[in-house]
Design a protein around this motif. Structure first.
Motif, PDB file in Angstrom:
ATOM      1  N   VAL A   1      30.470  35.882  -1.105  1.00 29.05           N
ATOM      2  CA  VAL A   1      31.551  36.793  -0.726  1.00 29.05           C
ATOM      3  C   VAL A   1      32.513  36.836  -1.904  1.00 29.05           C
ATOM      4  O   VAL A   1      33.042  35.807  -2.323  1.00 29.05           O
ATOM      5  CB  VAL A   1      32.271  36.310   0.546  1.00 29.05           C
ATOM      6  CG1 VAL A   1      33.385  37.286   0.922  1.00 29.05           C
ATOM      7  CG2 VAL A   1      31.278  36.164   1.692  1.00 29.05           C
ATOM      8  N   SER A   2      32.731  38.030  -2.445  1.00 34.85           N
ATOM      9  CA  SER A   2      33.431  38.138  -3.719  1.00 34.85           C
ATOM     10  C   SER A   2      34.354  39.342  -3.758  1.00 34.85           C
ATOM     11  O   SER A   2      34.290  40.231  -2.900  1.00 34.85           O
ATOM     12  CB  SER A   2      32.401  38.238  -4.851  1.00 34.85           C
ATOM     13  OG  SER A   2      33.021  38.412  -6.104  1.00 34.85           O
ATOM     14  N   THR A   3      35.195  39.376  -4.778  1.00 36.78           N
ATOM     15  CA  THR A   3      35.929  40.592  -5.126  1.00 36.78           C
ATOM     16  C   THR A   3      35.136  41.311  -6.214  1.00 36.78           C
ATOM     17  O   THR A   3      34.047  40.890  -6.586  1.00 36.78           O
ATOM     18  CB  THR A   3      37.339  40.233  -5.628  1.00 36.78           C
ATOM     19  OG1 THR A   3      37.217  39.317  -6.720  1.00 36.78           O
ATOM     20  CG2 THR A   3      38.167  39.597  -4.520  1.00 36.78           C
ATOM     21  N   SER A   4      35.713  42.366  -6.782  1.00 40.54           N
ATOM     22  CA  SER A   4      34.977  43.215  -7.722  1.00 40.54           C
ATOM     23  C   SER A   4      34.691  42.540  -9.059  1.00 40.54           C
ATOM     24  O   SER A   4      34.026  43.136  -9.902  1.00 40.54           O
ATOM     25  CB  SER A   4      35.757  44.508  -7.979  1.00 40.54           C
ATOM     26  OG  SER A   4      37.014  44.219  -8.552  1.00 40.54           O
ATOM     27  N   LEU A   5      35.156  41.312  -9.253  1.00 39.43           N
ATOM     28  CA  LEU A   5      34.958  40.666 -10.554  1.00 39.43           C
ATOM     29  C   LEU A   5      33.489  40.476 -10.915  1.00 39.43           C
ATOM     30  O   LEU A   5      33.154  40.261 -12.080  1.00 39.43           O
ATOM     31  CB  LEU A   5      35.693  39.327 -10.619  1.00 39.43           C
ATOM     32  CG  LEU A   5      35.226  38.151  -9.756  1.00 39.43           C
ATOM     33  CD1 LEU A   5      34.157  37.335 -10.450  1.00 39.43           C
ATOM     34  CD2 LEU A   5      36.396  37.244  -9.399  1.00 39.43           C
TER      35      LEU A   5
ATOM     36  N   TYR B   1      26.385  44.244  -0.135  1.00 42.13           N
ATOM     37  CA  TYR B   1      27.329  44.985   0.711  1.00 42.13           C
ATOM     38  C   TYR B   1      28.557  45.287  -0.143  1.00 42.13           C
ATOM     39  O   TYR B   1      29.124  44.390  -0.775  1.00 42.13           O
ATOM     40  CB  TYR B   1      27.735  44.155   1.928  1.00 42.13           C
ATOM     41  CG  TYR B   1      26.616  43.925   2.914  1.00 42.13           C
ATOM     42  CD1 TYR B   1      26.453  44.751   4.021  1.00 42.13           C
ATOM     43  CD2 TYR B   1      25.711  42.877   2.731  1.00 42.13           C
ATOM     44  CE1 TYR B   1      25.420  44.544   4.930  1.00 42.13           C
ATOM     45  CE2 TYR B   1      24.677  42.654   3.626  1.00 42.13           C
ATOM     46  CZ  TYR B   1      24.532  43.490   4.721  1.00 42.13           C
ATOM     47  OH  TYR B   1      23.503  43.281   5.613  1.00 42.13           O
ATOM     48  N   ARG B   2      28.968  46.564  -0.143  1.00 39.00           N
ATOM     49  CA  ARG B   2      30.126  46.945  -0.966  1.00 39.00           C
ATOM     50  C   ARG B   2      31.137  47.731  -0.134  1.00 39.00           C
ATOM     51  O   ARG B   2      30.828  48.792   0.382  1.00 39.00           O
ATOM     52  CB  ARG B   2      29.677  47.786  -2.158  1.00 39.00           C
ATOM     53  CG  ARG B   2      30.740  48.190  -3.219  1.00 39.00           C
ATOM     54  CD  ARG B   2      31.743  47.154  -3.443  1.00 39.00           C
ATOM     55  NE  ARG B   2      32.602  47.284  -4.600  1.00 39.00           N
ATOM     56  CZ  ARG B   2      33.930  47.373  -4.519  1.00 39.00           C
ATOM     57  NH1 ARG B   2      34.536  47.442  -3.331  1.00 39.00           N
ATOM     58  NH2 ARG B   2      34.668  47.362  -5.608  1.00 39.00           N
ATOM     59  N   GLN B   3      32.343  47.166   0.014  1.00 39.53           N
ATOM     60  CA  GLN B   3      33.399  47.893   0.712  1.00 39.53           C
ATOM     61  C   GLN B   3      33.695  49.187  -0.045  1.00 39.53           C
ATOM     62  O   GLN B   3      33.604  49.247  -1.270  1.00 39.53           O
ATOM     63  CB  GLN B   3      34.663  47.032   0.804  1.00 39.53           C
ATOM     64  CG  GLN B   3      35.739  47.629   1.706  1.00 39.53           C
ATOM     65  CD  GLN B   3      36.916  46.690   1.889  1.00 39.53           C
ATOM     66  OE1 GLN B   3      36.944  45.593   1.333  1.00 39.53           O
ATOM     67  NE2 GLN B   3      37.890  47.101   2.683  1.00 39.53           N
ATOM     68  N   MET B   4      34.040  50.244   0.687  1.00 37.35           N
ATOM     69  CA  MET B   4      34.249  51.566   0.105  1.00 37.35           C
ATOM     70  C   MET B   4      35.183  51.503  -1.100  1.00 37.35           C
ATOM     71  O   MET B   4      36.256  50.895  -1.054  1.00 37.35           O
ATOM     72  CB  MET B   4      34.825  52.510   1.157  1.00 37.35           C
ATOM     73  CG  MET B   4      34.929  53.961   0.697  1.00 37.35           C
ATOM     74  SD  MET B   4      33.308  54.712   0.368  1.00 37.35           S
ATOM     75  CE  MET B   4      32.663  54.828   2.047  1.00 37.35           C
TER      76      MET B   4
ATOM     77  N   ALA C   1      28.084  47.730  -8.364  1.00 40.62           N
ATOM     78  CA  ALA C   1      27.724  46.727  -7.351  1.00 40.62           C
ATOM     79  C   ALA C   1      26.234  46.776  -7.065  1.00 40.62           C
ATOM     80  O   ALA C   1      25.567  45.734  -6.971  1.00 40.62           O
ATOM     81  CB  ALA C   1      28.527  46.972  -6.070  1.00 40.62           C
ATOM     82  N   ALA C   2      25.692  47.980  -6.952  1.00 40.55           N
ATOM     83  CA  ALA C   2      24.254  48.135  -6.697  1.00 40.55           C
ATOM     84  C   ALA C   2      23.425  47.548  -7.837  1.00 40.55           C
ATOM     85  O   ALA C   2      22.273  47.147  -7.637  1.00 40.55           O
ATOM     86  CB  ALA C   2      23.914  49.611  -6.497  1.00 40.55           C
ATOM     87  N   GLY C   3      24.021  47.453  -9.023  1.00 43.30           N
ATOM     88  CA  GLY C   3      23.337  46.850 -10.164  1.00 43.30           C
ATOM     89  C   GLY C   3      23.109  45.355 -10.016  1.00 43.30           C
ATOM     90  O   GLY C   3      22.345  44.759 -10.776  1.00 43.30           O
ATOM     91  N   ARG C   4      23.753  44.728  -9.023  1.00 40.45           N
ATOM     92  CA  ARG C   4      23.498  43.302  -8.732  1.00 40.45           C
ATOM     93  C   ARG C   4      22.386  43.152  -7.701  1.00 40.45           C
ATOM     94  O   ARG C   4      22.040  42.032  -7.328  1.00 40.45           O
ATOM     95  CB  ARG C   4      24.739  42.599  -8.170  1.00 40.45           C
ATOM     96  CG  ARG C   4      26.055  42.722  -8.921  1.00 40.45           C
ATOM     97  CD  ARG C   4      25.936  42.549 -10.395  1.00 40.45           C
ATOM     98  NE  ARG C   4      26.220  43.829 -11.051  1.00 40.45           N
ATOM     99  CZ  ARG C   4      25.963  44.106 -12.300  1.00 40.45           C
ATOM    100  NH1 ARG C   4      25.395  43.205 -13.068  1.00 40.45           N
ATOM    101  NH2 ARG C   4      26.247  45.290 -12.799  1.00 40.45           N
TER     102      ARG C   4
ATOM    103  N   TYR D   1      24.557  48.405   0.837  1.00 41.72           N
ATOM    104  CA  TYR D   1      25.236  49.044   1.962  1.00 41.72           C
ATOM    105  C   TYR D   1      26.713  49.271   1.613  1.00 41.72           C
ATOM    106  O   TYR D   1      27.417  48.338   1.208  1.00 41.72           O
ATOM    107  CB  TYR D   1      25.152  48.170   3.212  1.00 41.72           C
ATOM    108  CG  TYR D   1      23.747  47.973   3.733  1.00 41.72           C
ATOM    109  CD1 TYR D   1      23.086  48.994   4.414  1.00 41.72           C
ATOM    110  CD2 TYR D   1      23.082  46.760   3.550  1.00 41.72           C
ATOM    111  CE1 TYR D   1      21.794  48.816   4.893  1.00 41.72           C
ATOM    112  CE2 TYR D   1      21.796  46.566   4.026  1.00 41.72           C
ATOM    113  CZ  TYR D   1      21.153  47.603   4.698  1.00 41.72           C
ATOM    114  OH  TYR D   1      19.873  47.411   5.180  1.00 41.72           O
ATOM    115  N   ILE D   2      27.144  50.513   1.774  1.00 39.57           N
ATOM    116  CA  ILE D   2      28.568  50.843   1.623  1.00 39.57           C
ATOM    117  C   ILE D   2      29.191  50.805   3.014  1.00 39.57           C
ATOM    118  O   ILE D   2      28.588  51.277   3.983  1.00 39.57           O
ATOM    119  CB  ILE D   2      28.766  52.254   1.040  1.00 39.57           C
ATOM    120  CG1 ILE D   2      27.837  52.495  -0.157  1.00 39.57           C
ATOM    121  CG2 ILE D   2      30.214  52.478   0.642  1.00 39.57           C
ATOM    122  CD1 ILE D   2      27.729  53.962  -0.539  1.00 39.57           C
TER     123      ILE D   2
END
Length: 715
Positions: free
Chosen positions: A497-501, A514-517, A526-529, A544-545
């Motif tokens: 569980v992370s922030t955008s870093l 999973y990426r919050q909007m 994010a999808a690149g991970r 998933y957005i």
């Protein structure tokens, strides 16, 4: 009289004439990189003619009376007008910094150029017996009709200023230290090209385009071939996994070799990517050829690294790896220490990695400066990313970004490297998100705020579950990342569980993300991970957005999120090149004037150059934060003890940064009110505090953000 400029610790004397002539030659040599040798030579020759005054000569021989020696040469140039007036700014500011032009009502104590020209000076006319003012013509190039002519001239002044202050520093340093300081410039670009070619020789044999390595080789070969192209603006639009780092390096070195350019400069948004890329470059090219220049790097504490510290002052190495902040804030600074490096941006290949991260609030002045480097300072620029920003409407009409794409068969490459399906879950509850994460084996969840990340983590935590955010100091984050990579490698359960870093450049590979909007570029990053290495079947890997109930305000991100929501509402595929282009066009359109939030470009108009004003206002990271030192590790405790005993030094602050967390004002006030923090820097410009309550920092979450007003710690 024997007019002296310097006396060193050995008792050696350097005359003013010797110093001026040495500086002139060196300044001219630097300015020759953009065709301005004569202007550079003249600038160096006149910069210290104020030292011919009797009072300065008394001072250098022991008098304590302060003497202004910088205004004299500036005044001589100002009165000669024409090209000389550009030199007057450089000479006036070679110690105090480039001044604002000022107005007709300014007085001698105002510090502006107009004010300085009204200053009463000591008699320095003896200079004419030893120094002859060179004749100068026009600038070596003329502005194009469509551009801001004053911004054009301001950039020319900055570049000359950089040549002057670097030449002045270097000649003074050489004399004062009897040439004992070793400045190592590194090897030639041609040698580095050979090193790279040996490193990739086996890769180039991969020709099967049905394999990932075959595709990477296709991109790499094309980038090397395009290195032969004429100088200009290039794009490298490569999907995740396409080998962007090595391909861009190969292009840059080949291009530099072809056009006899001096260096390659990599500009990167995050220090985590810098450290990653610099390590790769160092392994290929040798540590003596790669300079990292950012806030987390410390060359001062180790005498063996002294040549690197010296190179960091003026970027005198063949490969520089630095941050957006360092690059652009230096370009708009008026301070000699920050501007020394600017002339070494000329005749260089400048690669902007993760180009979508160019600072939106300053995009127009940043692009304007980049255009100057392209047009007049013999540089080439490459914009590298999987999510190419739509800059066509911001660039000048005569600079074409669309025609030179370094990625061959770009759209086909994106189809080939597609490794994940993106699905929009729309609005879900926190409970549903937690339930989904609990059922995953290897998943990454990226949330928009540190508080939300901590809250979700606390509900999911258990064996193999990790939290990552900037509530953890850098050394701690690196340790957690190592554990995560190890579990992923062993195919063990790993939920993060992370922030955008973690979005851009961090080398992690999950089955599900999973990426919050957020903005489309953030979603793609994010999808690149997800399925990063392409070892899983793409049909089993999902990003998933989602939006969570209850609106969160993420500073500076509302427009990005709303534009993404509108594009998804129109059923657009978020990872299509067309959608990415549409997203950036909409973002830049809606931001409008806010792409130059501080009106930087307006501060160079009507022959009014506001160098000092812009230097203060051009600050890319403007968060109102306080820095908190966490002393739970031995080295951090030692740094704290040194700070208490010796006070703050640049080296200690750098070391300290590896054990610090930055707190936003609201969270800081709550912790400070609770007595958890203690100030350690009352007289510093930056506010520094130490964490008094070690229980407020945990191994799994870092600094806890749940403190509320009314809580207190009793000591």
């Amino acid at each position: 009289m024997r007019y002296l400029a310097h006396i060193n610790k050995y008792g050696d004397e350097q005359t003013v004439k010797e110093h001026l002539e040495n500086t002139a030659v060196l300044c001219g040599k630097f300015a020759e990189s953009f065709g301005a040798y004569d202007a550079g030579y003249c600038c160096g020759l006149l910069h210290d003619i104020g030292k011919y005054s009797l009072k300065f000569q008394q001072r250098i021989r022991g008098s304590e009376q302060r003497v202004d020696h910088a205004t004299a040469g500036a005044k001589v140039c100002w009165e000669k007008k024409g090209m000389y007036q550009f030199l007057s700014y450089c000479i006036a500011g070679h110690h105090a910094g480039l001044p604002d032009t000022g107005g007709s009502g300014d007085i001698s104590t105002d510090g502006t150029m107009t004010g300085r020209m009204r200053k009463k000076l000591e008699d320095f006319e003896a200079y004419a017996e030893e120094i002859k003012i060179p004749m100068l013509g026009n600038p070596p190039f003329q502005p194009v009709k469509s551009e801001n002519i004053d911004f054009f001239f301001s950039m020319f002044i900055r570049m000359l200023y950089s040549c002057l202050v670097d030449a002045d520093y270097l000649d003074t340093e050489s004399f004062m230290n009897r040439k004992e300081r070793v400045r190592e410039q590194g090897e030639t670009i041609a040698v580095l090209c050979d090193r790279l070619e040996k490193h990739i020789s086996d890769w180039l044999k991969q020709e099967d385009l049905s394999t990932v390595n075959g595709r990477r080789t296709e991109i790499l070969k094309h980038c090397m071939k395009m290195g032969e192209a004429n100088k200009g603006l290039f794009r490298l639009t490569v999907p995740t996994g396409g080998g962007k780092t090595i391909a861009s390096l190969a292009f840059a070195l080949k291009h530099a070799e072809k056009h006899h350019m001096d260096r390659v400069i990599y500009v990167i948004p995050y220090t985590s990517i810098i450290e990653q890329n610099a390590k790769v470059f160092t392994e290929i090219l040798g540590s003596e050829n790669v300079l990292e220049n950012h806030c987390n790097i410390d060359y001062e504490s180790d005498e063996e690294l002294r040549p690197m510290q010296l190179a960091a002052e003026n970027w005198d190495k063949p490969v520089i790896v630095t941050t957006n902040v360092q690059f652009f804030e230096s370009l708009f600074s008026n301070k000699s220490s920050r501007c020394r490096k600017l002339h070494n941006m000329a005749n260089s290949v400048i690669i902007f990695d993760e180009a979508q991260m160019l600072p939106n609030d300053y995009l127009k002045p940043c692009i304007a400066a980049m255009e100057q480097l392209l047009r007049y300072y013999r540089s080439s620029i490459g914009l590298c990313t999987a999510t190419q920003p739509a800059l066509k409407n911001i660039l000048s009409e005569n600079i074409d970004i669309a025609s030179v794409e370094l990625c061959p068969r770009m759209e086909e490459q994106f189809r080939f490297f597609k490794r994940v399906s993106i699905h929009n879950l729309e609005r879900i509850s926190e409970d549903e998100l937690v339930h989904r994460l609990e059922t995953e084996h290897q998943a990454l969840c990226i949330l928009n705020t540190r508080k939300r990340a901590q809250k979700i983590y606390q509900q999911v935590k258990g064996e193999g579950v990790y939290h990552l955010s900037t509530t953890m100091y850098p050394v701690h984050r690196k340790a957690i990342l190592d554990k995560i990579r190890e579990r992923l490698k062993k195919q063990e359960r790993c939920i993060v569980v992370s922030t955008s870093l973690v979005e851009a450049g961090v080398d992690l590979d999950f089955q599900t993300v999973y990426r919050q909007m957020a903005g489309v570029d953030s979603i793609i990053q994010a999808a690149g991970r997800c399925n990063r290495e392409g070892k899983r079947n793409a049909d089993t890997c999902f990003t998933y957005i989602f939006s969570l109930e209850g609106r969160e305000d993420v500073p500076g991100q509302r427009q990005q999120t709303e534009i993404t929501e509108s594009l998804l509402y129109d059923k657009r595929n978020p990872d299509s090149l067309d959608t990415i282009n549409r997203y950036f066009k909409m973002l830049y359109h809606f931001k409008g004037d806010n792409l130059d939030k501080k009106r930087i470009m307006d501060k160079f108009k009507k022959s009014n150059f506001q160098f000092a004003t812009v230097s203060k206002e051009f600050t890319i990271i403007e968060e109102n934060t306080k820095t908190i030192l966490i002393t739970r590790e031995g080295e951090a405790a030692e740094v704290y003890e040194e700070l208490r005993q010796k006070g703050f030094t640049k080296g200690l602050v750098r070391k300290m940064g590896q054990y610090c967390v930055n707190l936003h004002e609201n969270d800081f006030q709550k912790m400070y009110a609770a007595g958890i923090l203690e100030e350690i820097s009352e007289d510093m410009k930056q506010d520094y505090f130490v964490l008094r309550d070690n229980e407020a920092y945990t191994e799994d979450m870092g600094l806890t953000l749940g403190v509320e007003y009314g809580q207190a710690v009793i000591w």
